[in-house]
Design a protein around this motif. Structure first.
Motif, PDB file in Angstrom:
ATOM      1  N   LEU A  88       4.358  -9.368  -1.487  1.00 46.99           N
ATOM      2  CA  LEU A  88       4.248  -7.928  -1.701  1.00 46.99           C
ATOM      3  C   LEU A  88       4.043  -7.618  -3.187  1.00 46.99           C
ATOM      4  N   ILE A  89       4.822  -8.283  -4.024  1.00 45.64           N
ATOM      5  CA  ILE A  89       4.723  -8.056  -5.473  1.00 45.64           C
ATOM      6  C   ILE A  89       3.331  -8.451  -5.987  1.00 45.64           C
ATOM      7  N   ILE A  90       2.802  -9.559  -5.453  1.00 47.42           N
ATOM      8  CA  ILE A  90       1.473 -10.003  -5.887  1.00 47.42           C
ATOM      9  C   ILE A  90       0.430  -8.944  -5.508  1.00 47.42           C
ATOM     10  N   LEU A 111      -9.356  -5.935  -3.876  1.00 47.33           N
ATOM     11  CA  LEU A 111      -8.106  -6.583  -3.543  1.00 47.33           C
ATOM     12  C   LEU A 111      -8.318  -8.063  -3.252  1.00 47.33           C
ATOM     13  N   ALA A 112      -9.572  -8.430  -2.994  1.00 51.05           N
ATOM     14  CA  ALA A 112      -9.879  -9.791  -2.545  1.00 51.05           C
ATOM     15  C   ALA A 112      -9.263 -10.896  -3.409  1.00 51.05           C
ATOM     16  N   GLY A 128      -1.997  -6.583  -7.882  1.00 51.57           N
ATOM     17  CA  GLY A 128      -3.443  -6.528  -7.675  1.00 51.57           C
ATOM     18  C   GLY A 128      -3.934  -5.111  -7.464  1.00 51.57           C
ATOM     19  N   LEU A 129      -3.199  -4.344  -6.651  1.00 47.79           N
ATOM     20  CA  LEU A 129      -3.629  -2.984  -6.328  1.00 47.79           C
ATOM     21  C   LEU A 129      -3.512  -2.051  -7.523  1.00 47.79           C
ATOM     22  N   GLN A 130      -2.467  -2.268  -8.333  1.00 50.24           N
ATOM     23  CA  GLN A 130      -2.291  -1.384  -9.490  1.00 50.24           C
ATOM     24  C   GLN A 130      -3.378  -1.609 -10.537  1.00 50.24           C
ATOM     25  N   LEU A 151       0.819  -1.214   0.000  1.00 49.65           N
ATOM     26  CA  LEU A 151       0.000   0.000   0.000  1.00 49.65           C
ATOM     27  C   LEU A 151       0.851   1.261   0.000  1.00 49.65           C
ATOM     28  N   ILE A 152       2.022   1.235   0.679  1.00 45.20           N
ATOM     29  CA  ILE A 152       2.821   2.460   0.714  1.00 45.20           C
ATOM     30  C   ILE A 152       3.828   2.553  -0.427  1.00 45.20           C
ATOM     31  N   MET A 153       3.917   1.528  -1.269  1.00 49.26           N
ATOM     32  CA  MET A 153       4.844   1.669  -2.396  1.00 49.26           C
ATOM     33  C   MET A 153       4.167   1.295  -3.712  1.00 49.26           C
TER      34      MET A 153
END
Lengths: 291, 269
Positions: free
Chosen positions: A171-173, A208-209, A177-179, A89-91
């Motif tokens: 984290l990469i996954i 995000l689920a 997903g977030l992007q 979330l922060i990067m």
């Protein structure tokens, strides 16, 4: 349009290897689980469900390994998912710094479990380990521990190592997903005057689920498969406190020569994994939305 | 903002410090390590441990075994898996779907579940203490994930391409080699990297099937150094660095592909 029959030849080499080295052993694990085979002699007897009965009623070590596996799983799943999500979330934005840091955090994933085991054995070493030395430098001597030698905490020490090992991958996954969440969703939320928490709960989380499902499921399976790390760091000790199902199968089969009994534990192991995977997909799928 | 930056730095240090300590320790003596595991070596940097490990161990042999096993396992898994993926895509019937399910079931079953019967099978076939045996088992264990990723990709290729090729008189083999494979390169490269990391680092199969030094791979050899060197961390870390070097060098240059490859297995699910 008809596909020529030669298409079946494409399956041949893969299917052959897969049948011999995977399907056949899987089925024979089930078969041997009803025998008292020692793994080497030609003779063995069918013992019905004796092996299963022994696992559930007479084998206190087996019960302990299930407990250890669950402890390990809960710590790893919770910590790893939270760390990975928080940092994702922060990067989120692709800048030079975040791209570099993501690559750095991801780095341990490419190391072998044996290498990671050695690195952390050194960190945890009670006398020359950098963890205890670091604690004494900052005046926290009283927190110093025999991290892998104390039966009460060894399994958690291993869990932390596992998180260090694989959090970057998760984290990469999450970042991927977030992007994928459309920016307009956030703009709408902003216009509507949603708070940060509301935005997370109503926009980010439902979208995000799918990645969360993958991360949690993958982490769970990984935590059950953590054979290498446990084997190289503690070998299941002290006093079976870090013995997980996978290492126990190994020791029952290859140190105790009880292939029949080890097969029964393998079958139980397979059922546990299938059950957990099924539950997770069911639970997390209900939270899934698409836009 | 400050808290964010602080967290990012702390995490970065948590990764960097252990890695720097590993490198530093490998160029120190045991005494210097005991004196202070974090300090720079008093007597300066020495590569004695690297020389010693090559003298005491058949490092070159382990390295060669790992290279052979990895190269063959990766190449053959990719070849067989892409053939299956092509077959499933082209069949497009219940048989294709059934085979897809059969292969992906393999992803659910951890290798440790079948290690007992697999061991006796390998013994019966005379495939213990053999690189060929390792390669065969490696292929069958990573085939499911490779089939899964590659089928997912090949199904997105436009059907018209294959139909046009059929009209032009191309057979299955030509279509596979000239259409399916070239178009699947992005997916193939991601899968290749995933497989490289898996096979290079694998411990379980060598541990089960190899007892002869002549056939040991790096992870197994490394594990056994522990019995030999105990807490001689300078030697252990020298081993770690040699065993990880190819992956680390590849990672530095092919970072983006690594990240894509190592998450492909998970993300596609």
């Amino acid at each position: 349009m008809r596909t020529p029959k030669s298409i079946y030849l494409f399956f041949l080499p893969g299917l052959l290897l897969y049948s011999v080295f995977f399907l056949y052993p899987t089925v024979s694990a089930l078969f041997y689980s009803f025998t008292n085979w020692d793994g080497f002699s030609d003779a063995f007897q069918f013992v019905g469900i004796d092996n299963y009965q022994r696992a559930f009623t007479a084998d206190s070590i087996f019960r302990k390994t299930i407990g250890n596996n669950l402890k390990f799983m809960f710590v790893v799943v919770i910590f790893q998912t939270l760390v990975a999500l928080a940092f994702a979330l922060i990067m989120l934005k692709n800048t030079k710094t975040t791209i570099f840091l993501r690559a750095l955090y991801f780095f341990p994933t490419i190391l072998s479990s044996v290498s990671v085991a050695f690195i952390w054995a050194f960190i945890y070493d009670p006398s020359l380990g950098i963890l205890n030395r670091g604690l004494s430098v900052i005046g926290l001597d009283f927190l110093a521990q025999n991290w892998l030698g104390n039966a009460n905490i060894a399994i958690y020490s291993l869990a932390i190592t596992q998180v260090w090992f694989h959090a970057g991958q998760m984290l990469i996954i999450f970042v991927a997903g977030l992007q994928a969440i459309p920016q307009e969703m956030y703009e709408v939320a902003k216009i509507e005057g949603a708070s940060k928490w509301q935005t997370f709960r109503k926009v980010t989380w439902p979208l995000l689920a799918p990645s969360a499902t993958i991360v949690v499921a993958y982490t769970t399976i990984q935590s059950f498969k953590a054979f290498d790390l446990v084997f190289a760091m503690t070998g299941g000790g002290p006093n079976y406190s870090t013995e997980i199902i996978a290492t126990y199968i190994y020791s029952v089969a290859f140190e105790g020569y009880q292939f029949g009994y080890a097969s029964a534990i393998s079958v139980i192991f397979m059922i546990i994994i299938a059950f957990i995977t099924f539950l997770q997909f069911k639970a997390l799928r209900s939270d899934r939305v698409s836009y | 903002m400050l808290f964010r930056r602080f967290s990012l730095i702390v995490y970065a240090l948590l990764i960097l410090i252990p890695l720097l300590v590993v490198m530093l320790t490998s160029v120190k003596t045991l005494q210097e390590t005991f004196a202070n595991p974090l300090a720079f070596p008093e007597g300066g940097i020495k590569f004695d441990n690297y020389i010693a490990i090559f003298q005491e161990q058949t490092m070159a042999g382990y390295f060669l075994n790992s290279t052979i096993v990895t190269l063959f396992s990766v190449t053959l898994t990719l070849l067989f898996a892409s053939m299956i993926a092509y077959g499933i895509t082209r069949l497009n019937s219940w048989i294709g779907n059934a085979l897809f399910v059969l292969f992906t079931l393999g992803m659910m079953v951890p290798a440790q579940v079948i290690m007992v019967p697999l061991y006796s099978l390998m013994l019966d076939f005379g495939l213990t203490n053999s690189l060929v045996g390792l390669i065969l088992v490696n292929i069958s264990s990573t085939l499911p994930i490779a089939v899964f990723i590659l089928t997912g990709f090949m199904k997105t290729l436009p059907k018209e391409l294959f139909e046009a090729a059929t009209i032009d008189g191309a057979g299955n083999w030509q279509m596979f080699a000239k259409v399916a494979i070239p178009l699947s390169l992005p997916s193939l490269s991601a899968t290749a990297i995933f497989l490289f990391v898996m096979h290079w680092n694998d411990l379980l199969y060598p541990l089960l099937f190899i007892t002869d030094n002549a056939y040991k791979t790096l992870p197994l050899a490394l594990l056994e150094f522990q019995g030999q060197y105990s807490t001689n961390y300078p030697m252990l870390f020298t081993g770690v660095i040699i065993a990880s070097a190819p992956m680390v060098i590849a990672y530095v240059f092919l970072q983006r592909f690594f990240v894509a490859g190592m998450t492909a297995g998970a993300v596609k699910g």
